[in-house]
Write a protein that holds these residues in place. Structure first.
Motif, PDB file in Angstrom:
ATOM      1  N   PHE A  29       0.831  -1.205   0.000  1.00  0.00           N
ATOM      2  CA  PHE A  29       0.000   0.000   0.000  1.00  0.00           C
ATOM      3  C   PHE A  29       0.868   1.258   0.000  1.00  0.00           C
ATOM      4  O   PHE A  29       0.620   2.191  -0.765  1.00  0.00           O
ATOM      5  CB  PHE A  29      -0.928  -0.019   1.216  1.00  0.00           C
ATOM      6  N   LEU A  30       1.889   1.294   0.834  1.00  0.00           N
ATOM      7  CA  LEU A  30       2.748   2.470   0.939  1.00  0.00           C
ATOM      8  C   LEU A  30       3.505   2.733  -0.362  1.00  0.00           C
ATOM      9  O   LEU A  30       3.659   3.880  -0.774  1.00  0.00           O
ATOM     10  CB  LEU A  30       3.736   2.300   2.092  1.00  0.00           C
ATOM     11  N   LEU A  31       3.955   1.678  -1.014  1.00  0.00           N
ATOM     12  CA  LEU A  31       4.718   1.833  -2.251  1.00  0.00           C
ATOM     13  C   LEU A  31       3.876   2.419  -3.377  1.00  0.00           C
ATOM     14  O   LEU A  31       4.413   2.977  -4.335  1.00  0.00           O
ATOM     15  CB  LEU A  31       5.323   0.497  -2.690  1.00  0.00           C
TER      16      LEU A  31
ATOM     17  N   PHE B 195      10.619   6.778  10.756  1.00  0.00           N
ATOM     18  CA  PHE B 195       9.619   6.603   9.708  1.00  0.00           C
ATOM     19  C   PHE B 195      10.233   6.791   8.330  1.00  0.00           C
ATOM     20  O   PHE B 195       9.999   6.006   7.423  1.00  0.00           O
ATOM     21  CB  PHE B 195       8.471   7.594   9.907  1.00  0.00           C
ATOM     22  N   VAL B 196      11.012   7.846   8.160  1.00  0.00           N
ATOM     23  CA  VAL B 196      11.638   8.110   6.865  1.00  0.00           C
ATOM     24  C   VAL B 196      12.554   6.946   6.488  1.00  0.00           C
ATOM     25  O   VAL B 196      12.480   6.415   5.373  1.00  0.00           O
ATOM     26  CB  VAL B 196      12.434   9.440   6.880  1.00  0.00           C
ATOM     27  N   GLN B 197      13.397   6.548   7.411  1.00  0.00           N
ATOM     28  CA  GLN B 197      14.342   5.471   7.119  1.00  0.00           C
ATOM     29  C   GLN B 197      13.614   4.160   6.825  1.00  0.00           C
ATOM     30  O   GLN B 197      13.963   3.450   5.883  1.00  0.00           O
ATOM     31  CB  GLN B 197      15.312   5.291   8.283  1.00  0.00           C
ATOM     32  N   THR B 198      12.564   3.844   7.583  1.00  0.00           N
ATOM     33  CA  THR B 198      11.796   2.620   7.347  1.00  0.00           C
ATOM     34  C   THR B 198      11.155   2.643   5.963  1.00  0.00           C
ATOM     35  O   THR B 198      11.211   1.651   5.234  1.00  0.00           O
ATOM     36  CB  THR B 198      10.714   2.439   8.434  1.00  0.00           C
ATOM     37  N   LEU B 199      10.574   3.766   5.582  1.00  0.00           N
ATOM     38  CA  LEU B 199       9.956   3.871   4.256  1.00  0.00           C
ATOM     39  C   LEU B 199      10.977   3.635   3.150  1.00  0.00           C
ATOM     40  O   LEU B 199      10.704   2.922   2.179  1.00  0.00           O
ATOM     41  CB  LEU B 199       9.289   5.236   4.077  1.00  0.00           C
TER      42      LEU B 199
ATOM     43  N   LEU C 259      11.918   0.005   2.961  1.00  0.00           N
ATOM     44  CA  LEU C 259      10.853  -0.798   2.362  1.00  0.00           C
ATOM     45  C   LEU C 259      10.849  -0.674   0.831  1.00  0.00           C
ATOM     46  O   LEU C 259      10.167  -1.427   0.148  1.00  0.00           O
ATOM     47  CB  LEU C 259       9.484  -0.369   2.904  1.00  0.00           C
ATOM     48  N   GLY C 260      11.599   0.293   0.309  1.00  0.00           N
ATOM     49  CA  GLY C 260      11.677   0.488  -1.128  1.00  0.00           C
ATOM     50  C   GLY C 260      10.832   1.630  -1.648  1.00  0.00           C
ATOM     51  O   GLY C 260      10.665   1.777  -2.864  1.00  0.00           O
ATOM     52  N   TYR C 261      10.305   2.466  -0.762  1.00  0.00           N
ATOM     53  CA  TYR C 261       9.497   3.599  -1.205  1.00  0.00           C
ATOM     54  C   TYR C 261      10.377   4.594  -1.942  1.00  0.00           C
ATOM     55  O   TYR C 261      11.388   5.056  -1.423  1.00  0.00           O
ATOM     56  CB  TYR C 261       8.813   4.274  -0.005  1.00  0.00           C
ATOM     57  N   GLU C 262      10.000   4.927  -3.183  1.00  0.00           N
ATOM     58  CA  GLU C 262      10.785   5.839  -4.016  1.00  0.00           C
ATOM     59  C   GLU C 262      10.092   7.175  -4.247  1.00  0.00           C
ATOM     60  O   GLU C 262      10.661   8.060  -4.884  1.00  0.00           O
ATOM     61  CB  GLU C 262      11.107   5.174  -5.355  1.00  0.00           C
ATOM     62  N   GLY C 263       8.862   7.336  -3.747  1.00  0.00           N
ATOM     63  CA  GLY C 263       8.128   8.580  -3.912  1.00  0.00           C
ATOM     64  C   GLY C 263       8.647   9.660  -2.981  1.00  0.00           C
ATOM     65  O   GLY C 263       9.649   9.499  -2.288  1.00  0.00           O
ATOM     66  N   GLU C 264       7.924  10.769  -2.946  1.00  0.00           N
ATOM     67  CA  GLU C 264       8.327  11.911  -2.128  1.00  0.00           C
ATOM     68  C   GLU C 264       7.919  11.712  -0.680  1.00  0.00           C
ATOM     69  O   GLU C 264       6.788  11.339  -0.379  1.00  0.00           O
ATOM     70  CB  GLU C 264       7.677  13.187  -2.668  1.00  0.00           C
ATOM     71  N   ILE C 265       8.858  11.963   0.212  1.00  0.00           N
ATOM     72  CA  ILE C 265       8.587  11.970   1.656  1.00  0.00           C
ATOM     73  C   ILE C 265       8.736  13.408   2.124  1.00  0.00           C
ATOM     74  O   ILE C 265       9.782  14.027   1.947  1.00  0.00           O
ATOM     75  CB  ILE C 265       9.551  11.051   2.439  1.00  0.00           C
TER      76      ILE C 265
END
Length: 196
Positions: free
Chosen positions: A103-105, A125-129, A132-138
């Motif tokens: 869902f997050l990805l 939170f930032v590091q965990t995202l 997990l492979g999240y490449e979008g904007e944080i």
């Protein structure tokens, strides 16, 4: 939503280009987005908007994505939005994120709201995202300190919502304050776990 500005990772004000609306809720903190919109207003708009929704409202008490009526409301949001993103309160359990990887990805933007200045969970939170492979904007919002910006950049944050008060003085120093890391590497090589 108050007098805020959005700065990118170089400290450039991108507020005029920002297209995100925060979905109005009773728990919507000031500064999640520059503008908010009610569900009713969104459903009556002709054009589709970029909309941020609260992750907490999409989770069951067990930390799983909701089903039933709330899932149908979420599908309505998808249908009436050009892009969806979420906002997360940093006082939420970070372990819940690992159960929601898929869902997050899918999210175009994830805003992490830090409710208290002394709360360092935003970093986690930032590091965990990113792990997990999240490449979008944080995007960071809330009560983080300007002296934390360089460290938040180092763990993978992309943009920051700052109040008018926070950007009155030379904010550019906050984006360049970390010239090198303790291990001698260039701190500009983001994120810090990329070489791991």
């Amino acid at each position: 939503m108050g007098n805020h500005h959005i700065l990118n990772s170089q400290g450039i004000d991108i507020s005029s280009k920002d297209t995100w609306y925060a979905l109005t809720t009773t728990e919507l903190p000031d500064g999640i987005a520059l503008t908010d919109i009610s569900l009713l207003e969104l459903l009556h708009k002709q054009e589709k908007l970029d909309v941020l929704v609260p992750l907490a409202d999409l989770l069951s008490p067990t930390g799983l994505l909701v089903s039933g009526l709330l899932q149908q409301v979420y599908k309505l949001l998808i249908h009436h939005s050009s892009r969806l993103g979420i906002w997360i309160n940093a006082d939420t359990d970070a372990d819940a994120l690992t159960n929601l990887t898929e869902f997050l990805l899918e999210q175009a933007l994830i805003v992490i709201h830090v409710p208290l200045f002394a709360d360092g969970r935003g970093f986690s939170f930032v590091q965990t995202l990113r792990q997990l492979g999240y490449e979008g904007e944080i995007r960071m919002a809330g009560a983080f300190g300007r002296d934390q910006i360089a460290y938040l950049l180092r763990v993978g944050a992309d943009s920051f919502v700052l109040s008018e008060h926070d950007i009155r003085s030379d904010i550019s120093q906050a984006f360049t304050a970390l010239a090198s890391a303790y291990d001698g590497q260039n701190a500009a090589a983001l994120p810090m776990f990329a070489g791991v």
